[in-house]
Design an enzyme around this catalytic site. Structure first.
Site, PDB file in Angstrom:
ATOM      1  N   SER A 150     -11.088  62.080  22.329  1.00  0.00           N
ATOM      2  CA  SER A 150      -9.418  61.782  22.201  1.00  0.00           C
ATOM      3  C   SER A 150      -9.138  60.664  20.933  1.00  0.00           C
ATOM      4  CB  SER A 150      -8.949  61.719  23.422  1.00  0.00           C
ATOM      5  OG  SER A 150      -7.474  61.751  23.161  1.00  0.00           O
ATOM      6  N   ASP A 226      -6.666  72.802  26.590  1.00  0.00           N
ATOM      7  CA  ASP A 226      -6.305  71.353  26.429  1.00  0.00           C
ATOM      8  C   ASP A 226      -4.729  71.154  26.456  1.00  0.00           C
ATOM      9  OD1 ASP A 226      -5.688  68.464  25.396  1.00  0.00           O
ATOM     10  OD2 ASP A 226      -7.939  68.319  24.703  1.00  0.00           O
ATOM     11  N   HIS A 259      -8.866  68.692  28.637  1.00  0.00           N
ATOM     12  CA  HIS A 259      -9.101  67.601  28.063  1.00  0.00           C
ATOM     13  C   HIS A 259     -10.011  66.473  28.687  1.00  0.00           C
ATOM     14  CE1 HIS A 259      -7.863  65.140  24.484  1.00  0.00           C
ATOM     15  NE2 HIS A 259      -7.552  63.970  25.560  1.00  0.00           N
TER      16      HIS A 259
END
Length: 282
Positions: A150, A226, A259
């Protein structure tokens, strides 16, 4: 030599997992990091893989949740997981917003006050951290790779593209590839770097890869479930930029994965193999 304080050390897969603290010159205060030394480190210097975590995370997040140590022990990789920002800065606005400030350093050197005094994570990761690891651990710093998730994926891509001589390999999980175009970046970059979009471009992987490619294949894994995929991550933009620049890229999309670190743990072995292959002795 910088003093390194041991907070904890435990045996793990025949090696040693430690949490450490030191005074950082780059970040003008204490910083914490996790280091895993594989069994091979007892008798030889080992290649290094840096893992940069994402928003809200610390040095413990990937250390505990990613499950990387088992295969790292087999392959002889030292794993280094730094914190995501300086802590206890006392700056107004540094806490209380998970998308900015402490826990959200974005792996850049801030140029705007007050952030420029402490938030210098690019210098920390690229320069200070390798010197520290090389001095205190049996690490072959010349054989280093970088990975992240991320915000940390953003850091891995941008730092590798800006410093290709520092890293032999790069990969990312669900990276923020175009921070200058998405809400997370548009909140953080002006505060750290000012209002000039040209300054933001120097920390945007899509812009950077068009200026200078990485001498190797970039690996990215992205979960199709995600929740940040469409608004914040936009991997298709990096895919397009790499195609235009001639940058070798393996972008894998995975149905049903989100995620979280469950996603990372599912594919971390592939990333370790990707890095280990590139970090083999020539």
């Amino acid at each position: 030599m910088t003093t390194l304080e041991t907070i904890s050390e435990q045996r793990l897969h025949g090696g040693v997992q430690g949490i450490y603290r030191h005074h950082s010159q780059a970040c003008a205060g204490p910083m914490r990091l996790a280091v895993y030394q594989p069994p091979q480190a007892v008798r030889q210097r080992c290649p290094v893989l840096y893992f940069l975590a994402g928003l809200t995370c610390t040095e413990e997040t990937a250390t505990i949740k990613a499950g990387a140590q088992r295969l790292a022990a087999e392959m002889g990789l030292i794993l280094v997981m730094p914190d995501t920002s300086p802590r206890d800065t006392g700056f107004d606005g540094a806490t209380g917003d998970w998308e900015f400030g402490e826990g959200a350093g974005f792996y850049l050197d801030a140029t705007q006050a007050p952030w420029s005094a402490r938030f210098r994570m690019a210098s920390y990761v690229v320069d200070e951290l390798p010197a520290l690891v090389g001095a205190h651990f049996p690490a072959d710093i010349a054989r280093s790779g970088i990975c992240g998730h991320s915000m940390g994926g953003h850091g891995a891509l941008t730092l590798a593209l800006k410093h290709p001589g520092r890293y032999r390999s790069v990969s990312a999980f669900a990276p923020i590839v175009a921070p200058s175009q998405v809400p997370w970046g548009r909140k953080a970059l002006p505060r750290y770097l000012g209002d000039d979009p040209a300054a933001w471009a120097g920390h945007d992987a899509c812009e950077l890869v068009r200026r200078q490619t990485f001498p190797g294949t970039i690996l990215i894994d992205q979960g199709e479930a995600d929740p940040f995929l469409e608004a914040q991550l936009k991997p298709e933009l990096f895919d397009q930029a790499c195609a235009e620049a001639g940058q070798p890229l393996v972008l894998r999309r995975h149905a049903g994965y989100d995620h979280s670190y469950w996603f990372i743990a599912s594919f971390i072995d592939d990333h370790l193999r990707h890095h280990a292959k590139a970090l083999e002795s020539s």
